[in-house]
Scaffold this motif. Structure first.
Motif, PDB file in Angstrom:
ATOM      1  N   LEU A 167       7.003  -0.364   6.925  1.00  0.00           N
ATOM      2  CA  LEU A 167       5.548  -0.217   6.904  1.00  0.00           C
ATOM      3  C   LEU A 167       5.052   0.307   8.248  1.00  0.00           C
ATOM      4  CD1 LEU A 167       2.912  -0.685   5.333  1.00  0.00           C
ATOM      5  CD2 LEU A 167       2.868  -2.983   6.291  1.00  0.00           C
ATOM      6  N   GLN A 174      10.932  -4.686   5.180  1.00  0.00           N
ATOM      7  CA  GLN A 174       9.696  -4.126   4.652  1.00  0.00           C
ATOM      8  C   GLN A 174       8.679  -3.890   5.761  1.00  0.00           C
ATOM      9  OE1 GLN A 174       8.533  -7.048   1.788  1.00  0.00           O
ATOM     10  NE2 GLN A 174      10.016  -6.389   0.249  1.00  0.00           N
ATOM     11  N   ARG A 199      -2.928   7.590   3.655  1.00  0.00           N
ATOM     12  CA  ARG A 199      -3.441   8.858   4.164  1.00  0.00           C
ATOM     13  C   ARG A 199      -4.954   8.967   3.992  1.00  0.00           C
ATOM     14  NH1 ARG A 199       0.891  11.938   5.440  1.00  0.00           N
ATOM     15  NH2 ARG A 199       2.804  11.565   4.286  1.00  0.00           N
ATOM     16  N   ARG A 259       5.809   3.945   8.530  1.00  0.00           N
ATOM     17  CA  ARG A 259       4.890   4.773   7.742  1.00  0.00           C
ATOM     18  C   ARG A 259       3.585   4.997   8.492  1.00  0.00           C
ATOM     19  NH1 ARG A 259       6.367   1.336   3.238  1.00  0.00           N
ATOM     20  NH2 ARG A 259       8.027   2.366   2.121  1.00  0.00           N
ATOM     21  N   MET A 268       0.839  -1.163   0.000  1.00  0.00           N
ATOM     22  CA  MET A 268       0.000   0.000   0.000  1.00  0.00           C
ATOM     23  C   MET A 268       0.892   1.237   0.000  1.00  0.00           C
ATOM     24  SD  MET A 268      -2.853   1.146   2.824  1.00  0.00           S
ATOM     25  CE  MET A 268      -4.020  -0.085   2.361  1.00  0.00           C
ATOM     26  N   LYS A 269       0.558   2.165  -0.860  1.00  0.00           N
ATOM     27  CA  LYS A 269       1.331   3.392  -0.964  1.00  0.00           C
ATOM     28  C   LYS A 269       0.966   4.348   0.163  1.00  0.00           C
ATOM     29  CE  LYS A 269       1.831   3.280  -5.940  1.00  0.00           C
ATOM     30  NZ  LYS A 269       1.653   4.023  -7.183  1.00  0.00           N
ATOM     31  N   THR A 270       1.858   5.265   0.447  1.00  0.00           N
ATOM     32  CA  THR A 270       1.627   6.240   1.503  1.00  0.00           C
ATOM     33  C   THR A 270       0.410   7.102   1.198  1.00  0.00           C
ATOM     34  OG1 THR A 270       4.000   6.275   1.897  1.00  0.00           O
ATOM     35  CG2 THR A 270       2.718   8.034   2.887  1.00  0.00           C
ATOM     36  N   SER A 271       0.233   7.463  -0.060  1.00  0.00           N
ATOM     37  CA  SER A 271      -0.924   8.282  -0.421  1.00  0.00           C
ATOM     38  C   SER A 271      -2.234   7.538  -0.152  1.00  0.00           C
ATOM     39  CB  SER A 271      -0.840   8.696  -1.893  1.00  0.00           C
ATOM     40  OG  SER A 271      -0.780   7.556  -2.721  1.00  0.00           O
ATOM     41  N   GLU A 272      -2.234   6.232  -0.350  1.00  0.00           N
ATOM     42  CA  GLU A 272      -3.421   5.438  -0.056  1.00  0.00           C
ATOM     43  C   GLU A 272      -3.637   5.325   1.446  1.00  0.00           C
ATOM     44  OE1 GLU A 272      -2.484   1.789  -1.956  1.00  0.00           O
ATOM     45  OE2 GLU A 272      -2.943   2.527  -3.965  1.00  0.00           O
TER      46      GLU A 272
END
Length: 68
Positions: A49, A45, A7, A52, A1-5
Motif C-alpha cells: 500500500l 499488505q 489516482r 502504491r 482501496m484500488k489504485t484507480s481510486e
C-alpha cells in the motif's frame, strides 16, 4: 482501496494517507516484535500500500516536471 481510486485523490490527500499507512506499518512492526500480531500478512499488505501511494505521488511529480 484500488489504485484507480487512489489516482482520483488529491496530492494532499495522498500524502495524508501515506503518512497514515506508514504509522500503521510502524504499529504492526511493534505488534510483531511483541508477539501481539496474529495476521502477519498485514505487514506485506502495508508495504505494498505504501509503495502504491509513493508510486502515484512520484508519477505526479514527474508529470509536473514534464510540463515545465
Amino acid at each position: 482501496m484500488k489504485t484507480s481510486e487512489m489516482r482520483l485523490l488529491s496530492t494532499e490527500e495522498l500524502k495524508a494517507k501515506l503518512a497514515d499507512a506508514r504509522n500503521e506499518q510502524m504499529n504492526l512492526r511493534f505488534q510483531m516484535v511483541t508477539g501481539q500480531l496474529t495476521d502477519t500478512s498485514r505487514l506485506k499488505q502495508g508495504r505494498r500500500l505504501i509503495a502504491r501511494y509513493e508510486t502515484i505521488l512520484r508519477e505526479r511529480e514527474l508529470a509536473e516536471e514534464g510540463e515545465k
